[in-house]
Design a protein around this motif. Structure first.
Motif, PDB file in Angstrom:
ATOM      1  N   ARG A  66       5.628   2.752  -3.150  1.00  0.00           N
ATOM      2  CA  ARG A  66       5.211   1.659  -4.018  1.00  0.00           C
ATOM      3  C   ARG A  66       6.398   0.844  -4.534  1.00  0.00           C
ATOM      4  NH1 ARG A  66      -0.108   2.627  -5.573  1.00  0.00           N
ATOM      5  NH2 ARG A  66      -0.080   0.450  -6.241  1.00  0.00           N
ATOM      6  N   ASN A  67       7.615   1.280  -4.237  1.00  0.00           N
ATOM      7  CA  ASN A  67       8.790   0.528  -4.689  1.00  0.00           C
ATOM      8  C   ASN A  67       9.271  -0.508  -3.673  1.00  0.00           C
ATOM      9  OD1 ASN A  67       8.924   1.869  -7.123  1.00  0.00           O
ATOM     10  ND2 ASN A  67      10.417   3.391  -6.430  1.00  0.00           N
ATOM     11  N   ALA A  68       8.658  -0.508  -2.489  1.00  0.00           N
ATOM     12  CA  ALA A  68       9.123  -1.414  -1.423  1.00  0.00           C
ATOM     13  C   ALA A  68       9.055  -2.867  -1.894  1.00  0.00           C
ATOM     14  CB  ALA A  68       8.279  -1.213  -0.172  1.00  0.00           C
ATOM     15  N   GLY A  69      10.187  -3.548  -1.806  1.00  0.00           N
ATOM     16  CA  GLY A  69      10.217  -4.966  -2.150  1.00  0.00           C
ATOM     17  C   GLY A  69      10.185  -5.278  -3.632  1.00  0.00           C
ATOM     18  N   LYS A  70      10.224  -4.242  -4.470  1.00  0.00           N
ATOM     19  CA  LYS A  70      10.176  -4.466  -5.921  1.00  0.00           C
ATOM     20  C   LYS A  70      11.587  -4.527  -6.518  1.00  0.00           C
ATOM     21  CE  LYS A  70       5.596  -3.828  -6.595  1.00  0.00           C
ATOM     22  NZ  LYS A  70       5.064  -2.465  -6.798  1.00  0.00           N
ATOM     23  N   ASP A  71      11.742  -5.366  -7.541  1.00  0.00           N
ATOM     24  CA  ASP A  71      13.017  -5.409  -8.256  1.00  0.00           C
ATOM     25  C   ASP A  71      13.170  -4.196  -9.176  1.00  0.00           C
ATOM     26  OD1 ASP A  71      13.682  -7.766  -7.107  1.00  0.00           O
ATOM     27  OD2 ASP A  71      12.970  -9.021  -8.761  1.00  0.00           O
ATOM     28  N   VAL A  72      12.049  -3.832  -9.794  1.00  0.00           N
ATOM     29  CA  VAL A  72      12.083  -2.711 -10.738  1.00  0.00           C
ATOM     30  C   VAL A  72      11.331  -1.528 -10.139  1.00  0.00           C
ATOM     31  CG1 VAL A  72      11.380  -1.894 -13.007  1.00  0.00           C
ATOM     32  CG2 VAL A  72      12.219  -4.242 -12.732  1.00  0.00           C
ATOM     33  N   PRO A  73      12.076  -0.506  -9.719  1.00  0.00           N
ATOM     34  CA  PRO A  73      11.400   0.647  -9.123  1.00  0.00           C
ATOM     35  C   PRO A  73      10.851   1.608 -10.184  1.00  0.00           C
ATOM     36  CG  PRO A  73      13.767   0.983  -9.106  1.00  0.00           C
ATOM     37  CD  PRO A  73      13.531  -0.360  -9.750  1.00  0.00           C
ATOM     38  N   HIS A  74       9.875   2.409  -9.785  1.00  0.00           N
ATOM     39  CA  HIS A  74       9.339   3.454 -10.655  1.00  0.00           C
ATOM     40  C   HIS A  74       9.416   4.797  -9.939  1.00  0.00           C
ATOM     41  CE1 HIS A  74       7.311  -0.152 -12.460  1.00  0.00           C
ATOM     42  NE2 HIS A  74       7.783   0.446 -13.551  1.00  0.00           N
ATOM     43  N   LEU A  75       9.479   5.853 -10.713  1.00  0.00           N
ATOM     44  CA  LEU A  75       9.587   7.182 -10.111  1.00  0.00           C
ATOM     45  C   LEU A  75       8.289   7.620  -9.457  1.00  0.00           C
ATOM     46  CD1 LEU A  75      11.764   8.846 -12.872  1.00  0.00           C
ATOM     47  CD2 LEU A  75      12.371   8.770 -10.450  1.00  0.00           C
ATOM     48  N   VAL A  76       7.156   7.262 -10.060  1.00  0.00           N
ATOM     49  CA  VAL A  76       5.852   7.712  -9.567  1.00  0.00           C
ATOM     50  C   VAL A  76       4.914   6.516  -9.478  1.00  0.00           C
ATOM     51  CG1 VAL A  76       3.954   9.339  -9.882  1.00  0.00           C
ATOM     52  CG2 VAL A  76       6.222   9.883 -10.819  1.00  0.00           C
ATOM     53  N   GLY A  77       4.411   6.245  -8.283  1.00  0.00           N
ATOM     54  CA  GLY A  77       3.453   5.162  -8.119  1.00  0.00           C
ATOM     55  C   GLY A  77       4.068   3.824  -8.494  1.00  0.00           C
ATOM     56  N   ALA A  78       3.212   2.895  -8.942  1.00  0.00           N
ATOM     57  CA  ALA A  78       3.657   1.519  -9.179  1.00  0.00           C
ATOM     58  C   ALA A  78       3.721   1.161 -10.651  1.00  0.00           C
ATOM     59  CB  ALA A  78       2.713   0.553  -8.451  1.00  0.00           C
ATOM     60  N   ARG A  79       3.560   2.171 -11.525  1.00  0.00           N
ATOM     61  CA  ARG A  79       3.539   1.849 -12.951  1.00  0.00           C
ATOM     62  C   ARG A  79       4.524   2.695 -13.738  1.00  0.00           C
ATOM     63  NH1 ARG A  79      -1.329   2.910 -15.587  1.00  0.00           N
ATOM     64  NH2 ARG A  79      -0.294   1.860 -17.307  1.00  0.00           N
ATOM     65  N   LEU A  80       4.839   2.211 -14.928  1.00  0.00           N
ATOM     66  CA  LEU A  80       5.762   2.923 -15.809  1.00  0.00           C
ATOM     67  C   LEU A  80       5.194   4.285 -16.197  1.00  0.00           C
ATOM     68  CD1 LEU A  80       8.429   2.379 -17.546  1.00  0.00           C
ATOM     69  CD2 LEU A  80       6.858   1.913 -19.442  1.00  0.00           C
ATOM     70  N   SER A  81       6.021   5.332 -16.071  1.00  0.00           N
ATOM     71  CA  SER A  81       5.614   6.671 -16.516  1.00  0.00           C
ATOM     72  C   SER A  81       6.625   7.187 -17.531  1.00  0.00           C
ATOM     73  CB  SER A  81       5.537   7.633 -15.333  1.00  0.00           C
ATOM     74  OG  SER A  81       6.847   7.920 -14.871  1.00  0.00           O
ATOM     75  N   TYR A  82       6.247   8.271 -18.198  1.00  0.00           N
ATOM     76  CA  TYR A  82       7.201   8.846 -19.164  1.00  0.00           C
ATOM     77  C   TYR A  82       8.465   9.339 -18.462  1.00  0.00           C
ATOM     78  CZ  TYR A  82       5.122  13.484 -18.058  1.00  0.00           C
ATOM     79  OH  TYR A  82       4.681  14.623 -17.432  1.00  0.00           O
ATOM     80  N   ALA A  83       8.363   9.671 -17.172  1.00  0.00           N
ATOM     81  CA  ALA A  83       9.572  10.100 -16.451  1.00  0.00           C
ATOM     82  C   ALA A  83      10.551   8.934 -16.285  1.00  0.00           C
ATOM     83  CB  ALA A  83       9.201  10.688 -15.093  1.00  0.00           C
TER      84      ALA A  83
END
Lengths: 246, 246
Positions: free
Chosen positions: B161-178
Motif C-alpha cells: 500500500r506504500n507504492a507511489g506514496k510520499d508518506v509510507p505507513h507500516l501497516v496498510g494505507a492508514r496511520l496506525s499507533y505503530a
C-alpha cells in the motif's frame, strides 16, 4: 494443520514459552528447526523465513509461529494469538488484556535476566564483560527479582478465584499461558541463580505453589520428562554462571 | 468519559507512545500525574494506584491507562487496547497482530536504548556506570540500531500500500499507533545520538519519510508545538550524553 514453531534448536530461550503453551494444550505442532532437513525442516527452513525478501511481513527474530498463511513473531504476540485457540486465556477482553499484561511483565524480567550475562552488548561474548555481568547480576538479585516476585505474589493473592485453592492461577480459576510462563520463569531463575533466586522465592509462597501446580499438570509433566524438553544450558537466557549467583 | 493516562509528569518516557496515540486521535484524556492536586490529580493520584493493596489487578509500573473500571499497564498492551477505539489499527486480526508485533519490536529497541545509560543496573546512577555505558552505546549504534532500522525499512518497502506514496505507513494505507511509535523512536534516537543515529538513518529513507509524514500530521503537529509535549531531557529514556554518541 499443525502449527509450525520456528526457534533455535539447541536452547529453551524465548521459544520455550511457546512450546509450553502448545504442549500444555496438546496442540499439534512441528518444532521446525529441530526437524529433519529431508522433510523440509531444520535450521535452513527457519532461516528462509528470516531472509526471504519477498515476504511482506517478515519476523524480526525467532521465535515465530507459522499457522497457514500467517506468521507471527514476538513471544507475547504469539501467545496473544494462541491463547484463545488453545483455551489458555479467558473469554472476556479484560481477562485477555490482563493475561497479556502479565506476560509482557514476565518478558521484561526475562530480558533483564539476559542482560546479566550481556550487560555491555549482545554482540559481545560473556567472557568480554564478566566484571560488568557481576555488577548487573547483583542488582538483579538484590533489587529486580524481589520486586517482580512481589508483584506476582500480590496478584496471585488478590485473585479472588484462588481463595482456598492449593494451586493458584494468575487469571481467573483456570490455567492460562501466563501461568505456564511464570512457571518457566521460576524454573529458569532457579537454574541460573539457585542461591539468589532461592532467597527471593522464599518470600513468594503463592508463586511457588503455582510453579508446583504447573509442574504436576499432566501434559506439562509428560513434556518435561520427554526429549522434547531441551535441558537448560549456557547458550540460552538462563545460564548458570556460579560467579553471578550471590 | 476521558481516558486517564498515568505516567511520570516530567519525562516523555514510555508514556509518550500513549500520549501520541491519544493526541493523534483527538481523544479526550487527562494526564493525571501532571494535573492539579486540588482536582484529585497529581503524583499522589498515580501513586495511589501503584500502592492500593485492595486493587485486584494492579499495574506493575507506569504508564498505565484507566478507562472507567479498567486499568491497563504495559505500553504495548495499552496501545493494543486503544488501537481499535482510536481507529489507529486495521480491522482484521492479522493487521492487529502485525501492528502489535511491530510495536513490541519498537519496545525492544527502546529498552536497549535505556540500557545504554544503565547497562549495569537500573538501580544505580549513570555516573556510576559511565565506562560500561560507553561500551554499550557503541554496540547499540554499531550493531543494534542499524539492524532494527533495516527491518523497519524493509517492512515499509514491502508494504504494497506504500507504492507511489510520499508518506509510507507500516501497516496498510492508514496511520496506525505503530507509525506514531516509530516516529517517536526516530525522534528519540536523533535527540540522544545525533551523530550515531543520523549515520544509521541515512540507510533508511522510508523510515525518514514516515517520520516526516507523522510530523506533518495536523493533530500531531499541534501537539508537538504545545506545552503538553514535554521536551526531551536527561531523566527520560532518550538522553543526550555526547560521550555516548560516536
Amino acid at each position: 494443520m499443525a502449527y509450525e514453531l520456528h526457534y533455535w534448536p539447541t536452547i529453551q530461550g524465548r521459544g520455550e514459552f511457546v512450546r509450553l503453551a502448545l504442549e500444555a494444550a496438546g496442540a499439534p505442532y512441528v518444532d521446525v528447526a529441530r526437524g529433519r532437513v529431508s522433510q523440509g525442516q531444520g535450521m535452513a527452513a527457519m532461516q528462509q523465513y528470516l531472509q526471504d525478501e519477498s515476504m511482506p511481513r517478515p519476523p524480526f527474530a525467532a521465535p515465530f509461529l507459522v499457522d497457514g498463511k500467517l506468521a507471527v513473531a514476538q513471544t507475547a504476540a504469539i501467545l496473544l494469538y494462541l491463547g484463545p485457540r488453545l483455551s489458555l486465556v479467558g473469554k472476556s477482553e479484560a481477562d485477555r488484556l490482563w493475561t497479556h499484561q502479565i506476560q509482557l511483565t514476565i518478558a521484561d524480567l526475562v530480558t533483564e535476566v539476559h542482560d546479566t550475562h550481556h550487560p555491555v552488548g549482545t554482540s559481545l561474548y560473556y567472557e568480554d564483560q564478566k566484571p560488568e555481568a557481576r555488577r548487573r547480576a547483583q542488582d538483579l538479585l538484590k533489587n529486580r527479582v524481589p520486586k517482580f516476585l512481589a508483584w506476582f505474589e500480590a496478584i496471585l493473592q488478590r485473585n479472588p478465584r484462588n481463595a482456598g485453592k492449593d494451586v493458584p492461577h494468575l487469571v481467573g480459576a483456570r490455567l492460562s499461558y501466563a501461568d505456564l510462563s511464570l512457571f518457566q520463569l521460576v524454573e529458569g531463575l532457579c537454574y541460573a541463580f539457585p542461591k539468589g533466586a532461592g532467597r527471593a522465592l522464599k518470600m513468594a509462597p503463592q508463586v511457588l505453589a503455582l510453579h508446583a501446580g504447573v509442574q504436576r499438570n499432566r501434559p506439562v509433566a509428560a513434556y518435561l520428562a520427554s526429549e522434547r524438553r531441551i535441558p537448560f544450558n549456557e547458550q540460552g537466557i538462563f545460564r548458570r554462571y556460579p560467579e553471578l549467583d550471590r
